[in-house]
Design a protein around this motif. Structure first.
Motif, PDB file in Angstrom:
ATOM      1  N   MET A   1      58.244  74.821  48.082  1.00 51.25           N
ATOM      2  CA  MET A   1      57.434  75.394  47.021  1.00 51.25           C
ATOM      3  C   MET A   1      56.086  75.893  47.552  1.00 51.25           C
ATOM      4  N   ILE A   2      55.547  75.210  48.556  1.00 50.57           N
ATOM      5  CA  ILE A   2      54.230  75.581  49.079  1.00 50.57           C
ATOM      6  C   ILE A   2      54.262  76.997  49.624  1.00 50.57           C
ATOM      7  N   ALA A   3      55.276  77.323  50.408  1.00 53.96           N
ATOM      8  CA  ALA A   3      55.371  78.665  50.981  1.00 53.96           C
ATOM      9  C   ALA A   3      55.497  79.723  49.896  1.00 53.96           C
ATOM     10  N   ALA A   4      56.249  79.416  48.844  1.00 53.61           N
ATOM     11  CA  ALA A   4      56.421  80.373  47.753  1.00 53.61           C
ATOM     12  C   ALA A   4      55.108  80.595  47.012  1.00 53.61           C
ATOM     13  N   LEU A   5      54.339  79.529  46.802  1.00 53.30           N
ATOM     14  CA  LEU A   5      53.049  79.676  46.126  1.00 53.30           C
ATOM     15  C   LEU A   5      52.085  80.519  46.948  1.00 53.30           C
ATOM     16  N   LEU A   6      52.036  80.255  48.237  1.00 54.67           N
ATOM     17  CA  LEU A   6      51.158  81.037  49.104  1.00 54.67           C
ATOM     18  C   LEU A   6      51.552  82.510  49.095  1.00 54.67           C
ATOM     19  N   ALA A   7      52.854  82.767  49.118  1.00 54.20           N
ATOM     20  CA  ALA A   7      53.322  84.152  49.083  1.00 54.20           C
ATOM     21  C   ALA A   7      52.950  84.834  47.779  1.00 54.20           C
ATOM     22  N   SER A   8      52.869  84.059  46.690  1.00 48.21           N
ATOM     23  CA  SER A   8      52.560  84.629  45.378  1.00 48.21           C
ATOM     24  C   SER A   8      51.085  84.970  45.222  1.00 48.21           C
ATOM     25  N   TYR A   9      50.218  84.151  45.819  1.00 49.53           N
ATOM     26  CA  TYR A   9      48.784  84.286  45.564  1.00 49.53           C
ATOM     27  C   TYR A   9      47.986  84.878  46.723  1.00 49.53           C
ATOM     28  N   THR A 174      23.685  64.490  46.330  1.00 46.87           N
ATOM     29  CA  THR A 174      22.950  64.083  47.529  1.00 46.87           C
ATOM     30  C   THR A 174      21.871  65.077  47.926  1.00 46.87           C
ATOM     31  N   GLY A 175      21.576  66.043  47.101  1.00 47.98           N
ATOM     32  CA  GLY A 175      20.540  67.014  47.441  1.00 47.98           C
ATOM     33  C   GLY A 175      20.732  68.299  46.650  1.00 47.98           C
ATOM     34  N   ARG A 176      20.107  69.377  47.130  1.00 46.93           N
ATOM     35  CA  ARG A 176      20.164  70.659  46.443  1.00 46.93           C
ATOM     36  C   ARG A 176      21.610  71.149  46.363  1.00 46.93           C
ATOM     37  N   PRO A 177      22.057  71.626  45.192  1.00 52.87           N
ATOM     38  CA  PRO A 177      23.423  72.149  45.078  1.00 52.87           C
ATOM     39  C   PRO A 177      23.682  73.292  46.052  1.00 52.87           C
ATOM     40  N   LYS A 178      24.904  73.342  46.551  1.00 48.62           N
ATOM     41  CA  LYS A 178      25.309  74.387  47.498  1.00 48.62           C
ATOM     42  C   LYS A 178      26.387  75.255  46.850  1.00 48.62           C
ATOM     43  N   GLY A 179      26.366  76.550  47.134  1.00 56.77           N
ATOM     44  CA  GLY A 179      27.319  77.477  46.547  1.00 56.77           C
ATOM     45  C   GLY A 179      28.630  77.520  47.310  1.00 56.77           C
ATOM     46  N   VAL A 180      29.729  77.261  46.619  1.00 57.81           N
ATOM     47  CA  VAL A 180      31.071  77.294  47.211  1.00 57.81           C
ATOM     48  C   VAL A 180      31.780  78.555  46.730  1.00 57.81           C
ATOM     49  N   THR A 181      32.205  79.386  47.663  1.00 61.22           N
ATOM     50  CA  THR A 181      32.949  80.594  47.304  1.00 61.22           C
ATOM     51  C   THR A 181      34.436  80.266  47.258  1.00 61.22           C
ATOM     52  N   VAL A 182      35.048  80.539  46.112  1.00 62.21           N
ATOM     53  CA  VAL A 182      36.459  80.218  45.894  1.00 62.21           C
ATOM     54  C   VAL A 182      37.276  81.498  45.986  1.00 62.21           C
ATOM     55  N   PRO A 183      38.185  81.611  46.969  1.00 60.59           N
ATOM     56  CA  PRO A 183      38.998  82.820  47.108  1.00 60.59           C
ATOM     57  C   PRO A 183      40.202  82.813  46.183  1.00 60.59           C
ATOM     58  N   VAL A 184      40.794  83.964  45.997  1.00 64.60           N
ATOM     59  CA  VAL A 184      41.966  84.091  45.126  1.00 64.60           C
ATOM     60  C   VAL A 184      43.114  83.213  45.617  1.00 64.60           C
ATOM     61  N   ARG A 185      43.268  83.096  46.943  1.00 65.36           N
ATOM     62  CA  ARG A 185      44.397  82.305  47.453  1.00 65.36           C
ATOM     63  C   ARG A 185      44.291  80.824  47.101  1.00 65.36           C
ATOM     64  N   ALA A 186      43.111  80.368  46.650  1.00 62.48           N
ATOM     65  CA  ALA A 186      42.990  78.979  46.195  1.00 62.48           C
ATOM     66  C   ALA A 186      43.860  78.711  44.973  1.00 62.48           C
ATOM     67  N   LEU A 187      44.284  79.777  44.278  1.00 60.79           N
ATOM     68  CA  LEU A 187      45.158  79.599  43.120  1.00 60.79           C
ATOM     69  C   LEU A 187      46.449  78.876  43.488  1.00 60.79           C
ATOM     70  N   ALA A 188      46.906  79.058  44.707  1.00 65.56           N
ATOM     71  CA  ALA A 188      48.123  78.361  45.137  1.00 65.56           C
ATOM     72  C   ALA A 188      47.902  76.848  45.121  1.00 65.56           C
ATOM     73  N   ALA A 189      46.722  76.412  45.568  1.00 63.69           N
ATOM     74  CA  ALA A 189      46.409  74.986  45.575  1.00 63.69           C
ATOM     75  C   ALA A 189      46.243  74.451  44.160  1.00 63.69           C
ATOM     76  N   PHE A 190      45.598  75.221  43.297  1.00 63.50           N
ATOM     77  CA  PHE A 190      45.412  74.780  41.917  1.00 63.50           C
ATOM     78  C   PHE A 190      46.757  74.646  41.201  1.00 63.50           C
ATOM     79  N   HIS A 191      47.632  75.623  41.411  1.00 66.10           N
ATOM     80  CA  HIS A 191      48.972  75.608  40.821  1.00 66.10           C
ATOM     81  C   HIS A 191      49.738  74.372  41.309  1.00 66.10           C
ATOM     82  N   CYS A 192      49.640  74.110  42.615  1.00 67.05           N
ATOM     83  CA  CYS A 192      50.368  72.990  43.206  1.00 67.05           C
ATOM     84  C   CYS A 192      49.929  71.659  42.608  1.00 67.05           C
ATOM     85  N   TYR A 193      48.627  71.498  42.395  1.00 70.68           N
ATOM     86  CA  TYR A 193      48.126  70.237  41.841  1.00 70.68           C
ATOM     87  C   TYR A 193      48.624  70.016  40.414  1.00 70.68           C
TER      88      TYR A 193
END
Length: 506
Positions: A1-9, A174-193
């Motif tokens: 399933m992981i490979a299919a999700l990566l291919a999709s996103y 633990t200190g000043r907030p830091k900006g995290v850039t989230v790429p489109v391919r992260a959708l595969a990880a969100f879907h998997c969870y």
């Protein structure tokens, strides 16, 4: 399933609006919005698609285009999802703003993202007035009329799998907030969870109660459900134990996810009959064993702890899906999620990047030095800055943020272990443990406990000594709190995490 999700996103011509909305059945319900009076409203993908296309046209006239950062300050209402999809249709970047923020926290994120337009709701508008140099677009009747008279924007702008869709700032424990850039391919990880970690099925009534101003609520309350085509409930109200139980009962929630503070508050609110839940999950802070015991008895379901970060999403957990589910071990946050491999490096929980195809973090916005700290010199491991260990069965255990480990008389003491003992006392409603300099200069640091008392409990030396004995006799003589402070509240980030650095400064 992981490979299919990566291919999709992770594809060059990926358009976020198509991946999250347009490819789904237009008649299928995407979200059920719940108001404070219990009224509900279903919103289907077709409605989201039409209104977000028209709003995208409006935003384009305001100069929003690919790469534009657009902060959004809005509660859990239909306009929020429409706005996010409109931003993504243009290839722009969503910057989440939590509605409990005051102007200072909002200004920091607006200025750090170089935003020139902020989208908000009437109740939040006043917070933006002191911020110079930004245009404000307010949802309401006037914008609704403008949307209705605008042509749908088409086609959606493709940004590819590496294109940025979200700029989310860390909570600042633990200190000043830091900006995290989230790429489109992260959708595969969100879907998997959602599939493996939470086991959200087509038949579930799913409710992630976390706020979408933060990672868990945004990744798994809005973005993940849209990616999977799974309906989520969005309650446009603040948390109370009473309202939470009411929604679960009224809507027949079967799959619930929330922060440990939610479960702890429920456990202190009294006993009640088992509910309709078949799955219960927790994330944000470690789940203390007493809450696990209570949930099995009172809710009729296990509460399974999961671990992640803004930079990662969820990577370790007591996964629910039958294909990978394992028995719970109290105090453990489980095993690496599918698509991830983890270990302990330099005492820290770490992600093995070459063996983690769903890993997506590339660095902090404009923070090269902070980014370098997160990786080993050879680039193989991502270091979480959270200390922990793994047992002989591969179960991971969280100890503390690396900055929070207490060094007392040569011992390394994790605050969570001591907190897990103290919270079992009936007089304790909430607790946080930190290291403070030893006033005698002998031990380096001492363990200091900050206690919020339950209703009716009386502070004093007698209770303080009782709490010390509880840890000394029930856990460890070297880890008992030599200082006990009774406080009205604990300093927490708006997402509910204890700001221990503030307690150390008291």
């Amino acid at each position: 399933m992981i490979a299919a999700l990566l291919a999709s996103y992770d594809v060059p011509d990926a358009t976020v609006a198509d991946l999250l909305c347009d490819r789904h059945d237009p008649d299928a319900v995407a979200f059920t919005f719940v108001e404070t009076d219990g009224a509900t409203r279903d919103v289907a993908y077709g409605e989201l698609a039409d209104r977000s296309k028209r709003l995208a046209t409006v935003l384009a006239t305001r100069g929003v285009e690919r790469g534009t950062r657009v902060p959004v300050l809005m509660g859990k209402r239909p306009e929020l999802v429409v706005t996010l999809l409109a931003i993504w249709r243009l290839g722009a970047v969503h910057v989440p703003l939590f509605t409990a923020f005051a102007t200072g926290a909002i200004r920091m994120r607006v200025e750090s993202s170089a935003a020139t337009l902020v989208i908000t709701e009437p109740a939040q508008r006043v917070k933006l007035d002191p911020i110079a140099g930004v245009d404000v677009l307010e949802v309401g009747p006037a914008l609704d009329r403008l949307i209705e008279h605008s042509e749908p924007f088409a086609p959606s702008v493709a940004v590819g799998g590496d294109g940025t869709m979200i700029l989310l700032f860390t909570s600042g424990t633990t200190g000043r907030p830091k900006g995290v850039t989230v790429p489109v391919r992260a959708l595969a990880a969100f879907h998997c969870y959602l599939h493996y970690g939470l086991d959200v099925t087509e038949d579930d009534v799913f409710w992630n109660a976390a706020d979408p101003g933060w990672a868990y609520g945004l990744y798994y309350g809005i973005v993940g459900p849209l990616a999977c085509g799974r309906r989520n409930l969005l309650l446009n109200a603040g948390f109370t134990p009473e309202s939470t139980l009411e929604v679960i009962k009224a809507l027949g929630v079967t799959n619930f996810a929330g922060a440990p503070t939610i479960y702890r508050a429920l456990s202190k609110s009294g006993e009640f009959a088992p509910l309709s839940l078949r799955r219960g999950s927790s994330a944000g802070e470690p789940l203390t064993p007493d809450v696990v015991d209570w949930a099995a008895r009172a809710l009729g379901v296990e509460i399974r702890d999961h671990y992640g970060q803004t930079e990662l999403g969820m990577v370790i957990g007591n996964s629910w899906h039958n294909d990978i589910s394992k028995p719970l071990k109290k105090g453990s946050m489980g095993h690496p999620m599918p698509g991830y491999s983890a270990g302990i490096v330099e005492g820290q929980i770490a992600v093995d990047i070459p063996r983690s195809p769903l890993f997506w973090f590339t660095g902090y916005e404009g923070e090269a030095g902070k980014t370098t700290e997160r990786f080993t010199p050879d680039g193989r491991w991502y270091l979480t800055a959270d200390t922990g260990h793994v047992d002989e069965d591969g179960y991971f255990y969280f100890t503390a943020r690396d900055d929070d480990v207490i060094l007392a008389a040569g011992y390394r003491i994790g605050p969570f272990d001591v907190e897990s003992v103290l919270i079992t006392h009936p007089a304790v409603a909430d607790v946080a443990v930190v290291g403070r300099p030893d006033p005698e200069g002998v031990r380096g640091e001492i363990v200091a406990a900050f206690i919020v008392l339950a209703d009716g409990a009386n502070p004093g030396d007698e209770l303080a000594e009782e709490l010390k004995r509880l840890v000394r006799d029930g856990y460890s003589k070297h880890a008992y709190p030599r200082a006990v402070h009774f406080v009205d509240t604990l300093p927490r980030t708006p997402s509910g995490k204890v700001q221990r650095f503030l307690l150390r400064q008291r």
